[in-house]
Design an enzyme around this catalytic site. Structure first.
Site, PDB file in Angstrom:
ATOM      1  N   MET A   9       0.832  -1.217   0.000  1.00  0.00           N
ATOM      2  CA  MET A   9       0.000   0.000   0.000  1.00  0.00           C
ATOM      3  C   MET A   9       0.863   1.263   0.000  1.00  0.00           C
ATOM      4  SD  MET A   9      -3.018  -0.944  -0.313  1.00  0.00           S
ATOM      5  CE  MET A   9      -3.695   0.670  -0.082  1.00  0.00           C
ATOM      6  N   GLY A  10       1.869   1.284  -0.890  1.00  0.00           N
ATOM      7  CA  GLY A  10       2.673   2.494  -1.057  1.00  0.00           C
ATOM      8  C   GLY A  10       1.951   3.456  -1.987  1.00  0.00           C
ATOM      9  N   VAL A  12       1.764   3.553  -5.205  1.00  0.00           N
ATOM     10  CA  VAL A  12       1.052   2.912  -6.317  1.00  0.00           C
ATOM     11  C   VAL A  12      -0.157   2.122  -5.807  1.00  0.00           C
ATOM     12  CG1 VAL A  12       1.250   1.182  -8.149  1.00  0.00           C
ATOM     13  CG2 VAL A  12       3.101   2.823  -7.779  1.00  0.00           C
ATOM     14  N   ASP A  33      -0.263  -4.832   3.631  1.00  0.00           N
ATOM     15  CA  ASP A  33       1.096  -4.281   3.564  1.00  0.00           C
ATOM     16  C   ASP A  33       1.852  -4.854   4.759  1.00  0.00           C
ATOM     17  OD1 ASP A  33       2.381  -1.429   2.147  1.00  0.00           O
ATOM     18  OD2 ASP A  33       3.421  -2.357   3.833  1.00  0.00           O
ATOM     19  N   ARG A  89      15.162   0.196 -12.860  1.00  0.00           N
ATOM     20  CA  ARG A  89      14.201  -0.619 -12.108  1.00  0.00           C
ATOM     21  C   ARG A  89      14.851  -1.874 -11.516  1.00  0.00           C
ATOM     22  NH1 ARG A  89      12.022   1.789 -16.518  1.00  0.00           N
ATOM     23  NH2 ARG A  89      10.179   3.074 -16.194  1.00  0.00           N
ATOM     24  N   ASN A 121       8.411  -3.791  -9.504  1.00  0.00           N
ATOM     25  CA  ASN A 121       9.551  -3.781 -10.434  1.00  0.00           C
ATOM     26  C   ASN A 121      10.737  -4.586  -9.922  1.00  0.00           C
ATOM     27  OD1 ASN A 121       8.826  -2.283 -12.715  1.00  0.00           O
ATOM     28  ND2 ASN A 121       8.966  -0.356 -11.583  1.00  0.00           N
ATOM     29  N   ARG A 152       2.671   5.963 -22.570  1.00  0.00           N
ATOM     30  CA  ARG A 152       3.602   7.105 -22.626  1.00  0.00           C
ATOM     31  C   ARG A 152       3.983   7.399 -24.077  1.00  0.00           C
ATOM     32  NH1 ARG A 152       6.456   4.889 -17.223  1.00  0.00           N
ATOM     33  NH2 ARG A 152       5.449   6.309 -15.783  1.00  0.00           N
ATOM     34  N   HIS A 176       9.901  -3.863 -19.246  1.00  0.00           N
ATOM     35  CA  HIS A 176       9.455  -2.596 -18.656  1.00  0.00           C
ATOM     36  C   HIS A 176      10.702  -2.034 -17.981  1.00  0.00           C
ATOM     37  CE1 HIS A 176       7.391   0.532 -16.556  1.00  0.00           C
ATOM     38  NE2 HIS A 176       7.762   0.050 -15.384  1.00  0.00           N
TER      39      HIS A 176
HETATM   40  N1  LIG Z   1       5.226  -1.669 -13.464  1.00  0.00           N
HETATM   41  C1  LIG Z   1       5.203  -0.341 -13.512  1.00  0.00           C
HETATM   42  O1  LIG Z   1       4.959   0.232 -14.568  1.00  0.00           O
HETATM   43  C2  LIG Z   1       5.462   0.440 -12.259  1.00  0.00           C
HETATM   44  C3  LIG Z   1       5.207   1.827 -12.177  1.00  0.00           C
HETATM   45  C4  LIG Z   1       5.422   2.478 -10.971  1.00  0.00           C
HETATM   46  C5  LIG Z   1       5.912   1.770  -9.873  1.00  0.00           C
HETATM   47  N2  LIG Z   1       6.170   0.439 -10.008  1.00  0.00           N
HETATM   48  C6  LIG Z   1       6.661  -0.352  -8.896  1.00  0.00           C
HETATM   49  O2  LIG Z   1       5.597  -0.585  -7.974  1.00  0.00           O
HETATM   50  C7  LIG Z   1       6.154  -0.834  -6.692  1.00  0.00           C
HETATM   51  C8  LIG Z   1       5.496   0.077  -5.678  1.00  0.00           C
HETATM   52  O3  LIG Z   1       5.830   1.423  -5.947  1.00  0.00           O
HETATM   53  P1  LIG Z   1       5.517   2.549  -4.833  1.00  0.00           P
HETATM   54  O4  LIG Z   1       5.900   3.842  -5.384  1.00  0.00           O
HETATM   55  O5  LIG Z   1       4.150   2.331  -4.298  1.00  0.00           O
HETATM   56  O6  LIG Z   1       6.572   2.083  -3.716  1.00  0.00           O
HETATM   57  P2  LIG Z   1       6.587   2.478  -2.176  1.00  0.00           P
HETATM   58  O7  LIG Z   1       7.994   2.298  -1.716  1.00  0.00           O
HETATM   59  O8  LIG Z   1       5.877   3.770  -1.970  1.00  0.00           O
HETATM   60  O9  LIG Z   1       5.638   1.375  -1.490  1.00  0.00           O
HETATM   61  C9  LIG Z   1       5.929   0.024  -1.443  1.00  0.00           C
HETATM   62  C10 LIG Z   1       5.060  -0.583  -0.347  1.00  0.00           C
HETATM   63  O10 LIG Z   1       5.292  -2.000  -0.367  1.00  0.00           O
HETATM   64  C11 LIG Z   1       5.290  -2.440   0.982  1.00  0.00           C
HETATM   65  N3  LIG Z   1       5.991  -3.712   1.052  1.00  0.00           N
HETATM   66  C12 LIG Z   1       7.323  -3.931   0.915  1.00  0.00           C
HETATM   67  N4  LIG Z   1       7.580  -5.247   1.055  1.00  0.00           N
HETATM   68  C13 LIG Z   1       6.394  -5.869   1.276  1.00  0.00           C
HETATM   69  C14 LIG Z   1       6.020  -7.207   1.493  1.00  0.00           C
HETATM   70  N5  LIG Z   1       6.923  -8.190   1.536  1.00  0.00           N
HETATM   71  N6  LIG Z   1       4.718  -7.474   1.682  1.00  0.00           N
HETATM   72  C15 LIG Z   1       3.782  -6.493   1.668  1.00  0.00           C
HETATM   73  N7  LIG Z   1       4.092  -5.199   1.470  1.00  0.00           N
HETATM   74  C16 LIG Z   1       5.368  -4.890   1.281  1.00  0.00           C
HETATM   75  C17 LIG Z   1       5.995  -1.307   1.745  1.00  0.00           C
HETATM   76  O11 LIG Z   1       5.728  -1.368   3.132  1.00  0.00           O
HETATM   77  C18 LIG Z   1       5.414  -0.078   1.071  1.00  0.00           C
HETATM   78  O12 LIG Z   1       4.242   0.382   1.721  1.00  0.00           O
HETATM   79  C19 LIG Z   1       7.664  -0.611  -6.849  1.00  0.00           C
HETATM   80  O13 LIG Z   1       8.292  -1.843  -7.079  1.00  0.00           O
HETATM   81  C20 LIG Z   1       7.760   0.266  -8.070  1.00  0.00           C
HETATM   82  O14 LIG Z   1       9.003   0.221  -8.713  1.00  0.00           O
HETATM   83  C21 LIG Z   1       5.949  -0.218 -11.151  1.00  0.00           C
END
Ligand SMILES: NC(=O)c1ccc[n+]([C@@H]2O[C@H](COP(=O)([O-])OP(=O)(O)OC[C@H]3O[C@@H](n4cnc5c(N)ncnc54)[C@H](O)[C@@H]3O)[C@@H](O)[C@H]2O)c1
Length: 302
Positions: A9-10, A12, A33, A89, A121, A152, A176
């Site tokens: 629940m970050g 994204v 989370d 990434r 990612n 994009r 990606h």
């Molecule tokens: N595929 C895409 O196009 C794309 C685009 C944007 C972001 N992302 C990826 O999405 C992910 C999330 O991005 P964000 O900005 O929300 O990151 P963030 O750091 O804000 O949040 C990540 C969340 O994951 C939680 N977390 C970590 N390990 C965990 C686990 N084992 N179990 C449950 N929760 C866990 C953390 O506590 C945190 O709240 C990242 O890997 C980022 O690179 C992918």
């Protein structure tokens, strides 16, 4: 009933949950989370929205035991700071490979048998690890892949021609990540092929933009959220409505032996079908090179 769990629940995950909630795309929404305080805060913020929301949504502070009755799991765990720090990434790979194992095993134990859409990612490698760990089929597990990079590209090409991005067809393929590429042979604008509209030099210049732009957003705000959440929600909707949406997602492509951004039909069973494209030989080579990068990283882990 449409039941969705979001794991991570970050920035994204919270935006995906909010979009599902405010658009009434879900009936039961489970938030998970490893940072329980974060999940609880998002849960309470959404519950405070209920009295003003257009839709009634049951929102829960989730537990892995809830997943047995869930239709779609979205994985958005990670640590975005690691990607932003490196500008790559794969900067998050070590962290998310561990997370994928931990989360994947818990998903498996829960008895979940629905569709898993991975965002975390590096998207293609983590989708691979999640499919392997959960034991779900390759139809049930896919990643957002180049669905976002394609959006994009549509924006960039649309702006270049002063056209709405929705009038731009075609795909960004591959990882990606840095080795993605615009497959110009698939691109058209209002029915006119890119070949008729752009020189090779223009194509090359435009090709570099989707990835550059994404990093610009990530460096500027420390993360990206709206575009990826919109992509993920569109895919969730496609599953719920069996839309058979033609979308470049991270799917297992037999020809290159890995999950990679490539068009597929997304419907109620997840990946209904991977659609073979007739690419130029140069594009085929780029796809293979991109696949090698993904496979090399996964192999280094094992
Ligand atoms: N595929 C895409 O196009 C794309 C685009 C944007 C972001 N992302 C990826 O999405 C992910 C999330 O991005 P964000 O900005 O929300 O990151 P963030 O750091 O804000 O949040 C990540 C969340 O994951 C939680 N977390 C970590 N390990 C965990 C686990 N084992 N179990 C449950 N929760 C866990 C953390 O506590 C945190 O709240 C990242 O890997 C980022 O690179 C992918």
């Amino acid at each position: 009933m449409r039941n969705v769990a979001v794991i991570g629940m970050g920035h994204v995950g919270a935006t995906v949950a909010f979009t599902l909630f405010t658009h009434g795309i879900v009936d039961n929404l489970y938030l998970l989370d490893k940072n329980k305080a974060k999940a609880e805060a998002e849960y309470n913020d959404l519950r405070d929205t209920l009295a003003r929301n257009d839709y009634h949504v049951n929102v829960f502070l989730g537990d892995y035991s809830d997943l047995k009755n869930v239709d779609v799991v979205v994985t958005s765990f990670g640590d975005i700071a690691a990607t932003v720090k490196t500008g790559d990434r794969f900067g998050e790979f070590e962290i998310n490979a561990k997370n994928a194992k931990e989360v994947g095993e818990k998903i498996k134990e829960s008895g979940f048998n629905g569709i898993l859409i991975n965002i975390s990612n590096p998207c293609d490698a983590i989708s691979t690890l999640l499919q392997e760990t959960t034991g779900l089929s390759k139809k049930q597990v896919f990643g957002t892949g180049t669905f976002l990079d394609t959006a994009r590209m549509q924006r960039i090409v649309g702006e270049e021609l002063d056209e709405d991005p929705r009038n731009v067809a075609g795909f960004v393929l591959g990882e990606h990540g840095a080795s993605q590429f615009t497959a110009w042979s698939t691109v058209s604008i209002n029915g006119k092929s890119a070949k008729e509209l752009f020189t090779k030099e223009q194509e090359e210049k435009l090709s570099a933009q989707p990835n550059k732009n994404s990093m610009k957003v990530a460096f500027g705000k420390g993360y990206t959220s709206y575009a990826i959440a919109t992509c993920a929600v569109r895919l969730i909707q496609a599953v719920f409505s069996d839309a058979r949406l033609f979308a470049p997602t991270s799917v297992y492509l037999d020809e290159v032996g890995t999950y990679i951004g490539y068009p597929a039909i997304i419907g109620k069973n997840g990946v209904e079908k991977v659609i073979a494209l007739e690419l130029t030989s140069e594009e085929d080579e780029k796809l293979e090179e991109s696949a090698e990068i993904i496979k090399k990283h996964i192999a280094q882990l094992k």
